[in-house]
Design a protein around this motif. Structure first.
Motif, PDB file in Angstrom:
ATOM      1  N   GLU A  51       2.828 -16.646   2.086  1.00  0.00           N
ATOM      2  CA  GLU A  51       4.247 -16.278   2.040  1.00  0.00           C
ATOM      3  C   GLU A  51       4.631 -15.585   0.733  1.00  0.00           C
ATOM      4  O   GLU A  51       5.364 -14.595   0.736  1.00  0.00           O
ATOM      5  N   ILE A  54       3.870 -11.736   0.737  1.00  0.00           N
ATOM      6  CA  ILE A  54       4.434 -10.882   1.784  1.00  0.00           C
ATOM      7  C   ILE A  54       5.913 -10.649   1.497  1.00  0.00           C
ATOM      8  O   ILE A  54       6.690 -11.592   1.398  1.00  0.00           O
ATOM      9  N   ASP A  55       6.302  -9.367   1.385  1.00  0.00           N
ATOM     10  CA  ASP A  55       7.716  -9.067   1.152  1.00  0.00           C
ATOM     11  C   ASP A  55       8.226  -7.976   2.083  1.00  0.00           C
ATOM     12  O   ASP A  55       9.275  -7.399   1.866  1.00  0.00           O
ATOM     13  N   ASP A  56       7.459  -7.690   3.128  1.00  0.00           N
ATOM     14  CA  ASP A  56       7.825  -6.626   4.057  1.00  0.00           C
ATOM     15  C   ASP A  56       7.200  -6.959   5.411  1.00  0.00           C
ATOM     16  O   ASP A  56       6.647  -8.044   5.594  1.00  0.00           O
ATOM     17  N   ASP A  57       7.253  -6.023   6.330  1.00  0.00           N
ATOM     18  CA  ASP A  57       6.597  -6.226   7.614  1.00  0.00           C
ATOM     19  C   ASP A  57       5.112  -6.470   7.388  1.00  0.00           C
ATOM     20  O   ASP A  57       4.523  -5.960   6.437  1.00  0.00           O
ATOM     21  N   PHE A  58       4.515  -7.253   8.265  1.00  0.00           N
ATOM     22  CA  PHE A  58       3.088  -7.513   8.156  1.00  0.00           C
ATOM     23  C   PHE A  58       2.463  -7.640   9.542  1.00  0.00           C
ATOM     24  O   PHE A  58       3.152  -7.811  10.528  1.00  0.00           O
TER      25      PHE A  58
END
Length: 69
Positions: A51, A54-58
């Motif tokens: 987590e 991740i700071d965008d779509d993945f």
């Protein structure tokens, strides 16, 4: 890679050193970040392990379910 990934975040646990030694810091020019899941508590727990990275779509790909067409 073929879908345009610009970063890979790989959850490792058991035998993590083998995976890290094999792939190193990048795959086909794309940087790899490793997140250590100390306890194998399922898929949702693995997602919580990454987590912070991740700071965008993945896109989620399960490494133990590999299919070739």
């Amino acid at each position: 890679i073929e879908l345009g990934a610009d970063e890979l975040v790989v959850v490792v646990g058991y035998l993590k050193e083998v995976i890290i030694d094999h792939y190193g810091d990048e795959y086909e020019g794309v940087p790899i970040t490793y997140a250590h899941q100390r306890e194998q508590n399922g898929l949702a727990h693995a997602l919580l392990t990454v987590e912070e990275y991740i700071d965008d779509d993945f896109m989620l790909i399960l490494g133990d379910n590999v299919f070739e067409a």
